[in-house]
Design an enzyme around this catalytic site. Structure first.
Site, PDB file in Angstrom:
ATOM      1  N   SER A 119     -17.046  30.776 -60.218  1.00 49.31           N
ATOM      2  CA  SER A 119     -16.670  30.982 -61.619  1.00 49.31           C
ATOM      3  C   SER A 119     -17.864  30.960 -62.574  1.00 49.31           C
ATOM      4  O   SER A 119     -17.814  31.551 -63.638  1.00 49.31           O
ATOM      5  CB  SER A 119     -15.645  29.933 -62.041  1.00 49.31           C
ATOM      6  OG  SER A 119     -16.113  28.627 -61.742  1.00 49.31           O
ATOM      7  N   GLU A 131     -11.373  25.377 -79.486  1.00 49.46           N
ATOM      8  CA  GLU A 131     -11.668  24.017 -79.048  1.00 49.46           C
ATOM      9  C   GLU A 131     -12.555  24.129 -77.818  1.00 49.46           C
ATOM     10  O   GLU A 131     -12.522  25.126 -77.113  1.00 49.46           O
ATOM     11  CB  GLU A 131     -10.381  23.275 -78.697  1.00 49.46           C
ATOM     12  CG  GLU A 131      -9.873  23.480 -77.265  1.00 49.46           C
ATOM     13  CD  GLU A 131      -9.473  24.916 -76.924  1.00 49.46           C
ATOM     14  OE1 GLU A 131      -9.104  25.663 -77.842  1.00 49.46           O
ATOM     15  OE2 GLU A 131      -9.547  25.279 -75.738  1.00 49.46           O
ATOM     16  N   LYS A 182     -15.590  32.990 -68.595  1.00 50.73           N
ATOM     17  CA  LYS A 182     -14.891  32.763 -69.862  1.00 50.73           C
ATOM     18  C   LYS A 182     -15.039  33.922 -70.846  1.00 50.73           C
ATOM     19  O   LYS A 182     -14.174  34.166 -71.670  1.00 50.73           O
ATOM     20  CB  LYS A 182     -15.373  31.464 -70.498  1.00 50.73           C
ATOM     21  CG  LYS A 182     -14.868  30.243 -69.728  1.00 50.73           C
ATOM     22  CD  LYS A 182     -14.786  29.020 -70.595  1.00 50.73           C
ATOM     23  CE  LYS A 182     -14.055  27.893 -69.872  1.00 50.73           C
ATOM     24  NZ  LYS A 182     -14.850  27.339 -68.756  1.00 50.73           N
TER      25      LYS A 182
HETATM   26  C1  PLP Z   1     -14.419  26.378 -67.932  1.00 55.38           C
HETATM   27  C2  PLP Z   1     -14.820  26.600 -66.545  1.00 55.38           C
HETATM   28  C3  PLP Z   1     -13.927  26.408 -65.461  1.00 55.38           C
HETATM   29  C4  PLP Z   1     -12.548  25.858 -65.632  1.00 55.38           C
HETATM   30  O1  PLP Z   1     -11.682  26.626 -66.409  1.00 55.38           O
HETATM   31  P1  PLP Z   1     -10.524  27.514 -65.793  1.00 55.38           P
HETATM   32  O2  PLP Z   1      -9.749  27.946 -66.969  1.00 55.38           O
HETATM   33  O3  PLP Z   1      -9.708  26.627 -64.856  1.00 55.38           O
HETATM   34  O4  PLP Z   1     -11.141  28.620 -65.056  1.00 55.38           O
HETATM   35  C5  PLP Z   1     -14.363  26.723 -64.192  1.00 55.38           C
HETATM   36  N1  PLP Z   1     -15.617  27.173 -63.962  1.00 55.38           N
HETATM   37  C6  PLP Z   1     -16.506  27.351 -64.961  1.00 55.38           C
HETATM   38  C7  PLP Z   1     -17.858  27.851 -64.626  1.00 55.38           C
HETATM   39  C8  PLP Z   1     -16.142  27.073 -66.274  1.00 55.38           C
HETATM   40  O5  PLP Z   1     -17.037  27.256 -67.257  1.00 55.38           O
END
Ligand code: PLP
Length: 393
Positions: free
Chosen positions: A378, A112, A90
Site C-alpha cells: 500500500s 482528518e 491514498k
Molecule cells: C493509511 C494507510 C493504510 C491504511 O488505510 P486503509 O484505508 O486501510 O488502506 C495502509 N497503508 C498505507 C501505506 C497507508 O498510508
C-alpha cells in the site's frame, strides 16, 4: 446470490448506514444523491483517469517477486501502490473526491488525519486544485508525525491540532465532523478510508477500485487469466484492501485475506485488531465492529503502524468477515517488522509499516506451488525509517 457490494440503503448486510447528527442530514443526502452520477459521468472519468496517469503515475506495476515467491512456495505478485505520487494508495481517493467537490461547487476542503498520510494526500490535491484546505489532527499525532505536518504546511494547508480526548485520530474526526456541521453549505469533507456514513465507504471503494481493475488486466497479461487464487492486503479503515478486492468480491475462486494490526498481541490490551476483538457499535456515522469497553466507550487502539491504529473497520470488511468471505489475520508488531526486513532483503523494496502487516500474513498461510498470490504494497517505507532502525534486525 447476495452481493457483497453495498445495497441501496447504504448497508453491507447489517453493517454501514448513515448515523449522523440532524444538522448534517442535508449534506449527506446531497452527497448520496450526487456521487454515483458524477463518478459515472464521462467528463469525471476522463479527468480522473488522466490525473491518475499523468500526476499519480498509474498504472502501478504488478511485479512478480521471484525471491519472495521461492521463499513461500507459490507465485507472489506485488501490486506496487508504493510507487504512486505521495508514496501510497491514498492519492487515488483524494483526487477523486476533490473532483467531486469541485463539481458540487464546494470551495472549502476539510479532512482528518492520524499518521498524516491522508492529510498530505488531501493537502496535495488542494494545492493542485487551488482549494482552501483545513486538516484536523490530534495534538499527540502532530508531535509524533512532524515531517507530515511540515509537508501539509508547505503544501498550503492549515493544520489544526486537536486537544480533546486522547488527542489522536478519533478526536480529530470528531472535530472535522463539528466543522462540517458549522459550514454545511460550502465545505466538502474528504474522508480518507472506507469508513464514515454512507456513501463514503462505497465512494472510497469505487475510487480505489482502479487497483483491482489494473490487477485484472495485468494478470491476464502475465498469466493468461484475470484472477488470482489469493488476494492479500492490510486493513486500517480498509481502503487499499477494498481497492484490491473490489472486482473480485463476488468471485468465489478468489480467496481474500485481510491483515489487521495485532499490536503487541490481541490479548495484550495494546492492539488494533478490530475484527478479532470488536463488537457491533456506531463509529464515525456507520454501524460496524468497534473496539469498545463494557460501557460502549471506544477504546484507544495501538499498533506500531500509525496508519492501522483505528478502533473501527469499514462496514464492507466487517460484512466480509461476518459472512466468512474474507479470512482476517492479526499480524503483530514484531511479525510486521520481520516481514518488512524480509521484503527489503529479498526484493530491495522497503515497504510502509502498514503494508508490512500484509506481508506478515504470508507466513501464516499454506500455499500450493501453483497458487497465484497478489499482495498489495500500500505504501513505501520512507516515513517509517526511524521505527525500522529502532528495531533493526
Ligand atoms: C493509511 C494507510 C493504510 C491504511 O488505510 P486503509 O484505508 O486501510 O488502506 C495502509 N497503508 C498505507 C501505506 C497507508 O498510508
Amino acid at each position: 446470490m447476495d452481493s457483497y457490494q453495498v445495497n441501496n440503503e447504504g448497508y453491507y448486510g447489517e453493517f454501514g448506514g448513515a448515523y449522523i447528527p440532524e444538522i448534517l442530514h442535508r449534506c449527506v443526502q446531497e452527497l448520496q444523491d450526487t456521487y454515483l452520477q458524477v463518478l459515472q459521468s464521462e467528463s469525471f472519468k476522463q479527468e480522473y483517469d488522466q490525473l491518475l496517469r499523468d500526476y499519480v503515475g498509474r498504472p502501478s506495476p504488478l511485479y512478480l517477486a521471484s525471491r519472495l515467491s521461492e521463499k513461500y512456495g507459490c507465485k507472489i505478485y506485488l501490486k506496487r501502490e508504493d510507487l504512486n505520487h505521495t508514496g501510497a494508495h491514498k492519492i487515488n481517493n483524494t483526487i477523486g473526491q476533490i473532483l467531486l467537490a469541485r463539481r458540487m461547487g464546494k470551495r472549502r476542503i476539510i479532512a482528518e488525519t492520524g499518521a498524516g498520510q491522508h492529510g498530505v494526500a488531501t493537502a496535495t490535491v488542494c494545492a493542485l486544485m487551488n482549494m482552501e484546505c483545513i486538516v484536523y489532527m490530534g495534538k499527540t499525532d502532530v508531535e509524533r508525525q512532524r515531517v507530515n505536518v511540515e509537508k501539509m504546511k508547505m503544501l498550503g494547508a492549515t493544520v489544526v491540532p486537536v486537544t480533546s480526548g486522547n488527542m489522536t485520530l478519533k478526536d480529530a474526526t470528531n472535530e472535522a465532523i463539528r466543522d462540517w456541521c458549522c459550514h454545511p453549505s460550502d465545505t466538502y469533507y474528504i474522508i480518507g478510508s472506507t469508513v464514515g456514513p454512507h456513501p463514503y465507504p462505497d465512494m472510497v471503494a469505487r475510487l480505489q477500485s482502479v487497483i483491482s481493475e489494473e490487477i485484472r488486466r495485468q494478470l491476464l497479461e502475465h498469466e493468461g487469466r484475470e484472477y488470482p487464487d489469493y488476494l492479500i492486503a492490510c486493513v486500517g479503515g480498509g481502503s487499499n484492501a477494498a481497492g484490491t478486492i473490489y472486482h473480485y468480491l463476488d468471485d468465489p475462486r478468489v480467496r481474500i485475506v485481510l491483515a489487521e494490526a495485532g499490536g503487541l498481541g490481541i490479548d495484550s490490551g495494546k492492539t488494533a485488531a478490530t475484527i478479532a476483538l470488536g463488537r457491533v457499535g456506531i463509529i464515525h456515522g456507520a454501524r460496524t465492529y468497534v473496539i469498545q469497553n463494557e460501557d460502549g466507550q471506544i477504546e484507544e487502539p495501538y499498533s506500531i503502524s500509525a496508519g492501522l491504529d483505528y478502533p473501527g473497520i469499514g462496514p464492507l470488511h466487517a460484512n466480509l468477515a461476518h459472512q466468512q468471505r474474507a479470512t482476517v489475520l492479526a499480524v503483530n508488531d514484531d511479525e510486521a517488522i520481520r516481514a518488512a526486513y524480509e521484503l527489503t532483503r529479498l526484493e530491495g523494496i522497503i515497504p510502509a509499516l502498514e503494508s508490512a502487516h500484509a506481508l506478515g500474513a504470508l507466513a501464516k498461510l499454506t500455499f500450493k506451488p501453483s497458487d497465484i498470490v497478489v499482495l498489495t504494497v500500500s505504501g513505501r517505507g520512507d516515513k517509517d525509517m526511524e521505527t525500522y532502525l529502532k528495531y533493526a534486525l
